[in-house]
Design a protein around this motif. Structure first.
Motif, PDB file in Angstrom:
ATOM      1  N   ASP A  93       0.846  -1.188   0.000  1.00  0.00           N
ATOM      2  CA  ASP A  93       0.000   0.000   0.000  1.00  0.00           C
ATOM      3  C   ASP A  93       0.884   1.240   0.000  1.00  0.00           C
ATOM      4  O   ASP A  93       0.604   2.219  -0.685  1.00  0.00           O
ATOM      5  CB  ASP A  93      -0.918   0.012   1.217  1.00  0.00           C
ATOM      6  CG  ASP A  93      -2.006  -1.046   1.112  1.00  0.00           C
ATOM      7  OD1 ASP A  93      -2.588  -1.182   0.019  1.00  0.00           O
ATOM      8  OD2 ASP A  93      -2.251  -1.735   2.103  1.00  0.00           O
ATOM      9  N   LEU A  94       1.967   1.207   0.785  1.00  0.00           N
ATOM     10  CA  LEU A  94       2.867   2.349   0.891  1.00  0.00           C
ATOM     11  C   LEU A  94       4.215   1.873   1.407  1.00  0.00           C
ATOM     12  O   LEU A  94       4.282   1.058   2.328  1.00  0.00           O
ATOM     13  CB  LEU A  94       2.300   3.394   1.864  1.00  0.00           C
ATOM     14  CG  LEU A  94       3.152   4.630   2.107  1.00  0.00           C
ATOM     15  CD1 LEU A  94       3.218   5.500   0.848  1.00  0.00           C
ATOM     16  CD2 LEU A  94       2.592   5.441   3.264  1.00  0.00           C
ATOM     17  N   ALA A  95       5.269   2.392   0.814  1.00  0.00           N
ATOM     18  CA  ALA A  95       6.626   2.134   1.293  1.00  0.00           C
ATOM     19  C   ALA A  95       7.352   3.468   1.342  1.00  0.00           C
ATOM     20  O   ALA A  95       7.221   4.294   0.431  1.00  0.00           O
ATOM     21  CB  ALA A  95       7.355   1.162   0.375  1.00  0.00           C
ATOM     22  N   LEU A  96       8.103   3.708   2.402  1.00  0.00           N
ATOM     23  CA  LEU A  96       8.922   4.919   2.539  1.00  0.00           C
ATOM     24  C   LEU A  96      10.376   4.496   2.537  1.00  0.00           C
ATOM     25  O   LEU A  96      10.752   3.542   3.223  1.00  0.00           O
ATOM     26  CB  LEU A  96       8.613   5.639   3.851  1.00  0.00           C
ATOM     27  CG  LEU A  96       7.207   6.196   4.001  1.00  0.00           C
ATOM     28  CD1 LEU A  96       6.987   6.690   5.424  1.00  0.00           C
ATOM     29  CD2 LEU A  96       6.975   7.319   3.007  1.00  0.00           C
ATOM     30  N   GLY A  97      11.198   5.208   1.774  1.00  0.00           N
ATOM     31  CA  GLY A  97      12.616   4.880   1.746  1.00  0.00           C
ATOM     32  C   GLY A  97      13.297   5.486   0.550  1.00  0.00           C
ATOM     33  O   GLY A  97      12.786   6.414  -0.082  1.00  0.00           O
ATOM     34  N   ARG A  98      14.472   4.929   0.256  1.00  0.00           N
ATOM     35  CA  ARG A  98      15.257   5.362  -0.899  1.00  0.00           C
ATOM     36  C   ARG A  98      15.135   4.276  -1.955  1.00  0.00           C
ATOM     37  O   ARG A  98      15.426   3.119  -1.691  1.00  0.00           O
ATOM     38  CB  ARG A  98      16.694   5.584  -0.493  1.00  0.00           C
ATOM     39  CG  ARG A  98      16.809   6.760   0.464  1.00  0.00           C
ATOM     40  CD  ARG A  98      18.191   6.948   0.998  1.00  0.00           C
ATOM     41  NE  ARG A  98      19.136   7.129  -0.074  1.00  0.00           N
ATOM     42  CZ  ARG A  98      20.447   6.964   0.090  1.00  0.00           C
ATOM     43  NH1 ARG A  98      20.934   6.616   1.249  1.00  0.00           N
ATOM     44  NH2 ARG A  98      21.256   7.120  -0.929  1.00  0.00           N
ATOM     45  N   PHE A  99      14.708   4.666  -3.143  1.00  0.00           N
ATOM     46  CA  PHE A  99      14.451   3.707  -4.201  1.00  0.00           C
ATOM     47  C   PHE A  99      15.131   4.162  -5.482  1.00  0.00           C
ATOM     48  O   PHE A  99      15.280   5.348  -5.731  1.00  0.00           O
ATOM     49  CB  PHE A  99      12.945   3.577  -4.463  1.00  0.00           C
ATOM     50  CG  PHE A  99      12.156   3.198  -3.238  1.00  0.00           C
ATOM     51  CD1 PHE A  99      12.051   1.876  -2.845  1.00  0.00           C
ATOM     52  CD2 PHE A  99      11.546   4.178  -2.459  1.00  0.00           C
ATOM     53  CE1 PHE A  99      11.346   1.527  -1.711  1.00  0.00           C
ATOM     54  CE2 PHE A  99      10.831   3.840  -1.324  1.00  0.00           C
ATOM     55  CZ  PHE A  99      10.732   2.508  -0.945  1.00  0.00           C
ATOM     56  N   GLY A 100      15.491   3.217  -6.294  1.00  0.00           N
ATOM     57  CA  GLY A 100      15.983   3.517  -7.628  1.00  0.00           C
ATOM     58  C   GLY A 100      14.798   3.651  -8.567  1.00  0.00           C
ATOM     59  O   GLY A 100      13.719   4.092  -8.174  1.00  0.00           O
ATOM     60  N   ALA A 101      14.998   3.213  -9.787  1.00  0.00           N
ATOM     61  CA  ALA A 101      13.922   3.250 -10.781  1.00  0.00           C
ATOM     62  C   ALA A 101      12.794   2.321 -10.326  1.00  0.00           C
ATOM     63  O   ALA A 101      13.040   1.219  -9.837  1.00  0.00           O
ATOM     64  CB  ALA A 101      14.459   2.820 -12.137  1.00  0.00           C
ATOM     65  N   LEU A 102      11.592   2.797 -10.467  1.00  0.00           N
ATOM     66  CA  LEU A 102      10.421   2.029 -10.048  1.00  0.00           C
ATOM     67  C   LEU A 102       9.783   1.327 -11.241  1.00  0.00           C
ATOM     68  O   LEU A 102       9.703   1.906 -12.331  1.00  0.00           O
ATOM     69  CB  LEU A 102       9.387   2.950  -9.406  1.00  0.00           C
ATOM     70  CG  LEU A 102       9.794   3.662  -8.129  1.00  0.00           C
ATOM     71  CD1 LEU A 102       8.719   4.677  -7.734  1.00  0.00           C
ATOM     72  CD2 LEU A 102      10.034   2.664  -7.018  1.00  0.00           C
ATOM     73  N   PRO A 103       9.266   0.118 -11.032  1.00  0.00           N
ATOM     74  CA  PRO A 103       8.473  -0.511 -12.086  1.00  0.00           C
ATOM     75  C   PRO A 103       7.234   0.353 -12.372  1.00  0.00           C
ATOM     76  O   PRO A 103       6.767   1.075 -11.493  1.00  0.00           O
ATOM     77  CB  PRO A 103       8.053  -1.855 -11.472  1.00  0.00           C
ATOM     78  CG  PRO A 103       8.982  -2.082 -10.323  1.00  0.00           C
ATOM     79  CD  PRO A 103       9.407  -0.722  -9.851  1.00  0.00           C
ATOM     80  N   ARG A 104       6.717   0.276 -13.565  1.00  0.00           N
ATOM     81  CA  ARG A 104       5.620   1.171 -13.962  1.00  0.00           C
ATOM     82  C   ARG A 104       4.356   0.987 -13.142  1.00  0.00           C
ATOM     83  O   ARG A 104       3.508   1.867 -13.107  1.00  0.00           O
ATOM     84  CB  ARG A 104       5.346   1.067 -15.443  1.00  0.00           C
ATOM     85  CG  ARG A 104       4.751  -0.236 -15.862  1.00  0.00           C
ATOM     86  CD  ARG A 104       4.355  -0.186 -17.345  1.00  0.00           C
ATOM     87  NE  ARG A 104       3.756  -1.441 -17.690  1.00  0.00           N
ATOM     88  CZ  ARG A 104       4.343  -2.372 -18.411  1.00  0.00           C
ATOM     89  NH1 ARG A 104       5.549  -2.167 -18.880  1.00  0.00           N
ATOM     90  NH2 ARG A 104       3.726  -3.505 -18.670  1.00  0.00           N
ATOM     91  N   GLU A 105       4.196  -0.125 -12.450  1.00  0.00           N
ATOM     92  CA  GLU A 105       2.988  -0.313 -11.636  1.00  0.00           C
ATOM     93  C   GLU A 105       3.043   0.441 -10.304  1.00  0.00           C
ATOM     94  O   GLU A 105       2.079   0.418  -9.534  1.00  0.00           O
ATOM     95  CB  GLU A 105       2.700  -1.809 -11.401  1.00  0.00           C
ATOM     96  CG  GLU A 105       3.744  -2.549 -10.619  1.00  0.00           C
ATOM     97  CD  GLU A 105       4.777  -3.274 -11.497  1.00  0.00           C
ATOM     98  OE1 GLU A 105       5.405  -4.198 -10.975  1.00  0.00           O
ATOM     99  OE2 GLU A 105       4.964  -2.900 -12.673  1.00  0.00           O
TER     100      GLU A 105
END
Length: 148
Positions: A3-15
């Motif tokens: 539902d929700l994630a907080l953090g440091r992410f790279g490229a995200l999948p389109r979904e």
């Protein structure tokens, strides 16, 4: 499924859709009564005083891009563990400034400007793309307000 994630992410999948909820920069922390550091750290000191690292994949990758781990003493899995180790030793650490400021007083740490241009940290909220959720919007609004 999230539902929700907080953090440091790279490229995200389109979904998934992401938004930056805050940005920060790194600083140096040392114990308040460090025998070699009194309010500032030189590049030479930074390179030779032992470091404690938070051993997260993103932190290791950034350190490698920045030229490796200077004088590593330890790598531990959590930021709070790093700060506790710094408070009890003559090692130093490069940590997010917001975190350093939050714990400087209770752990008796000095927060120092790095002898280099610190890189930026973007912390994001990631959720499924294209799905409206009033409860999630309420939660995100509260998070955004808490970070101002």
């Amino acid at each position: 499924r999230i539902d929700l994630a907080l953090g440091r992410f790279g490229a995200l999948p389109r979904e998934f859709a992401g938004e930056t909820v805050y940005s920060d920069r790194y600083c140096i922390v040392a114990r308040a009564r460090h025998p070699k550091l009194k309010g500032r750290v030189s590049q030479s000191q930074y390179d030779t005083i032992g470091h404690v690292y938070a051993h997260a994949e993103s932190e290791v990758a950034q350190a490698e891009r920045d030229g490796g781990h200077a004088a590593m003493r330890a790598a531990v899995p959590r930021w709070l563990t790093v700060l506790e180790m710094i408070a009890a030793s003559d090692a130093i650490a490069t940590v997010p400034r917001r975190l350093a400021m939050r714990y400087a007083k209770p752990l008796k740490l000095q927060v120092l400007k790095p002898p280099f241009e610190p890189f930026r940290i973007d912390v994001s909220a990631v959720r499924p793309a294209g799905r409206a959720d009033a409860g999630l919007e309420w939660l995100l609004d509260g998070i955004r307000q808490a970070l101002v």
